[in-house]
Every structure is written in structure tokens, then in C-alpha cells.
Design a protein around this motif. Structure first.
Motif, PDB file in Angstrom:
ATOM      1  N   ILE A   4      84.350  37.298 -46.001  1.00  0.00           N
ATOM      2  CA  ILE A   4      84.299  36.047 -46.768  1.00  0.00           C
ATOM      3  C   ILE A   4      85.677  35.772 -47.371  1.00  0.00           C
ATOM      4  O   ILE A   4      86.170  34.644 -47.321  1.00  0.00           O
ATOM      5  N   ALA A   5      86.305  36.810 -47.894  1.00  0.00           N
ATOM      6  CA  ALA A   5      87.658  36.647 -48.439  1.00  0.00           C
ATOM      7  C   ALA A   5      88.658  36.341 -47.325  1.00  0.00           C
ATOM      8  O   ALA A   5      89.548  35.500 -47.495  1.00  0.00           O
ATOM      9  N   MET A   6      88.499  36.986 -46.170  1.00  0.00           N
ATOM     10  CA  MET A   6      89.434  36.785 -45.063  1.00  0.00           C
ATOM     11  C   MET A   6      89.458  35.329 -44.605  1.00  0.00           C
ATOM     12  O   MET A   6      90.495  34.806 -44.217  1.00  0.00           O
ATOM     13  N   VAL A   7      88.300  34.668 -44.647  1.00  0.00           N
ATOM     14  CA  VAL A   7      88.236  33.277 -44.199  1.00  0.00           C
ATOM     15  C   VAL A   7      88.441  32.287 -45.350  1.00  0.00           C
ATOM     16  O   VAL A   7      88.269  31.086 -45.178  1.00  0.00           O
ATOM     17  N   ALA A  12      83.594  30.602 -53.049  1.00  0.00           N
ATOM     18  CA  ALA A  12      82.305  29.954 -52.790  1.00  0.00           C
ATOM     19  C   ALA A  12      81.232  30.951 -52.365  1.00  0.00           C
ATOM     20  O   ALA A  12      80.202  30.557 -51.824  1.00  0.00           O
ATOM     21  N   ALA A  13      81.452  32.225 -52.622  1.00  0.00           N
ATOM     22  CA  ALA A  13      80.540  33.270 -52.147  1.00  0.00           C
ATOM     23  C   ALA A  13      79.131  33.121 -52.713  1.00  0.00           C
ATOM     24  O   ALA A  13      78.174  33.568 -52.088  1.00  0.00           O
ATOM     25  N   ASP A  14      78.978  32.475 -53.845  1.00  0.00           N
ATOM     26  CA  ASP A  14      77.657  32.332 -54.467  1.00  0.00           C
ATOM     27  C   ASP A  14      76.935  31.039 -54.063  1.00  0.00           C
ATOM     28  O   ASP A  14      75.837  30.773 -54.509  1.00  0.00           O
ATOM     29  N   LYS A  15      77.522  30.269 -53.188  1.00  0.00           N
ATOM     30  CA  LYS A  15      76.932  28.987 -52.789  1.00  0.00           C
ATOM     31  C   LYS A  15      75.960  29.157 -51.623  1.00  0.00           C
ATOM     32  O   LYS A  15      76.088  30.072 -50.814  1.00  0.00           O
ATOM     33  N   PHE A  16      74.991  28.252 -51.545  1.00  0.00           N
ATOM     34  CA  PHE A  16      74.062  28.193 -50.426  1.00  0.00           C
ATOM     35  C   PHE A  16      74.693  27.353 -49.323  1.00  0.00           C
ATOM     36  O   PHE A  16      75.546  26.502 -49.589  1.00  0.00           O
ATOM     37  N   PRO A  17      74.270  27.543 -48.061  1.00  0.00           N
ATOM     38  CA  PRO A  17      74.866  26.779 -46.954  1.00  0.00           C
ATOM     39  C   PRO A  17      74.874  25.263 -47.181  1.00  0.00           C
ATOM     40  O   PRO A  17      75.846  24.595 -46.854  1.00  0.00           O
ATOM     41  N   ALA A  18      73.814  24.719 -47.738  1.00  0.00           N
ATOM     42  CA  ALA A  18      73.749  23.270 -47.963  1.00  0.00           C
ATOM     43  C   ALA A  18      74.795  22.786 -48.966  1.00  0.00           C
ATOM     44  O   ALA A  18      75.101  21.596 -49.022  1.00  0.00           O
ATOM     45  N   GLY A  22      81.648  20.864 -44.246  1.00  0.00           N
ATOM     46  CA  GLY A  22      81.676  21.217 -42.825  1.00  0.00           C
ATOM     47  C   GLY A  22      82.692  22.297 -42.526  1.00  0.00           C
ATOM     48  O   GLY A  22      82.416  23.242 -41.779  1.00  0.00           O
ATOM     49  N   GLY A  23      83.877  22.169 -43.107  1.00  0.00           N
ATOM     50  CA  GLY A  23      84.917  23.177 -42.886  1.00  0.00           C
ATOM     51  C   GLY A  23      84.539  24.530 -43.455  1.00  0.00           C
ATOM     52  O   GLY A  23      84.809  25.581 -42.853  1.00  0.00           O
ATOM     53  N   MET A  24      83.896  24.511 -44.616  1.00  0.00           N
ATOM     54  CA  MET A  24      83.463  25.768 -45.231  1.00  0.00           C
ATOM     55  C   MET A  24      82.361  26.422 -44.389  1.00  0.00           C
ATOM     56  O   MET A  24      82.323  27.648 -44.257  1.00  0.00           O
ATOM     57  N   ARG A  25      81.497  25.612 -43.796  1.00  0.00           N
ATOM     58  CA  ARG A  25      80.443  26.156 -42.933  1.00  0.00           C
ATOM     59  C   ARG A  25      81.057  26.815 -41.700  1.00  0.00           C
ATOM     60  O   ARG A  25      80.596  27.867 -41.255  1.00  0.00           O
ATOM     61  N   GLN A  26      82.097  26.201 -41.156  1.00  0.00           N
ATOM     62  CA  GLN A  26      82.780  26.810 -40.009  1.00  0.00           C
ATOM     63  C   GLN A  26      83.394  28.146 -40.412  1.00  0.00           C
ATOM     64  O   GLN A  26      83.322  29.123 -39.657  1.00  0.00           O
TER      65      GLN A  26
END
Length: 149
Positions: A4-7, A12-18, A22-26
Motif C-alpha cells: 500500500i505504501a509502495m503504490v 488512504a489505507a483506512d478507506k473503503f473501495p467506494a 479511479g486512480g487510487m483504485r488502480q
């Protein structure tokens, strides 16, 4: 957390996918793949649905991640500039349902790459010409352009 840190998603580690853009989802998808420590990653048009700014950011991130991990990445794209920017080799395919490898073109430009450099522009021209032959062949086969064009 390492991936997660590498990307670049530690914030945003505590966030849900929704809750992710779009870029963060990638980026999250890339982290999930990297967590499996694969020897090869297949990325099939991963940035196609992204806006230009996010696409450019993620192109740079893929390069950085590739250098950090050394993992082989097979990156499918229809964007010639993106191919020249990211690839060590660009593979073009013939058109149609029985597509096969047409050419393999080495990209012999040091990183970071400048797409305006003479060598990058030449590679882009060669790739456009190579693809243009396939487009003409397809259009002729469909009867959409004359045989002598």
C-alpha cells in the motif's frame, strides 16, 4: 502495508473501495497483485478509463514500481506513446481474430524517457507505420477501401 505504501496509498489505507478515486483504485489493484509476489504481472489496458493527468501519474508510478521490484510487466496498450514511454520491447500484432505477433521492436532509450526526443519520435513513427499496414489490410478485406490504396 508495504505494498500500500509502495503504490502511494498509505494516506488512504483506512478507506473503503467506494471512497477511492479511479486512480487510487488502480493503485490498490497493483498493491493486491504485488502482495502475491508474482514473477510476471499482466496489465491489460489498466489506464484506459483514466483522465490524462491520472494516467500520466500512474505511468510514472508503474515505472517506479517496476524499478523497485524488478518484476516483469506485460503491459497491453493501444497507445503508441505509452508503449514507447514504458516498454523495453513493443510487440505489434496482426489484425483480426487470428491475430499473431507481427513485430517485436526494442525500445533502446534510457529512462526517464522524453517522448519528444528524436529516437522516441522515430520509434513512434515506425510503430504507427507498422499498425497502419494492418489497418489498411483490414479495411481492404472488409471492402471499405480499394485494393490499390
Amino acid at each position: 502495508m508495504e505494498y500500500i505504501a509502495m503504490v502511494g496509498l498509505a494516506h488512504a489505507a483506512d478507506k473503503f473501495p467506494a471512497q477511492l478515486s479511479g486512480g487510487m483504485r488502480q493503485r490498490a489493484q497493483i498493491a493486491r497483485v504485488l502482495a502475491n509476489k508474482p514473477s510476471v504481472i499482466l496489465m491489460d489496458e489498466p489506464f484506459g478509463a483514466l483522465d490524462a493527468q491520472t494516467r500520466e501519474i500512474l505511468q510514472k508510478e508503474v515505472g517506479r514500481i517496476w524499478r523497485a521490484t524488478g518484476t516483469t510487466i506485460v503491459f497491453v496498450t493501444h497507445d503508441i506513446s505509452e508503449a514507447v514511454l514504458l516498454a523495453d520491447r513493443v510487440v505489434t500484432m496482426t489484425a483480426g481474430p487470428r491475430a499473431r505477433i507481427k513485430n517485436v521492436l526494442p525500445v533502446d532509450i534510457a529512462h526517464p524517457r522524453d517522448l519528444e526526443s528524436p529516437r522516441a519520435m522515430e520509434l513512434q513513427r515506425v510503430l504507427r507505420d507498422d499498425i497502419s499496414v494492418e489497418v489498411s489490410r483490414t479495411l481492404k478485406a472488409q471492402g471499405l477501401i480499394a485494393e490499390n490504396v
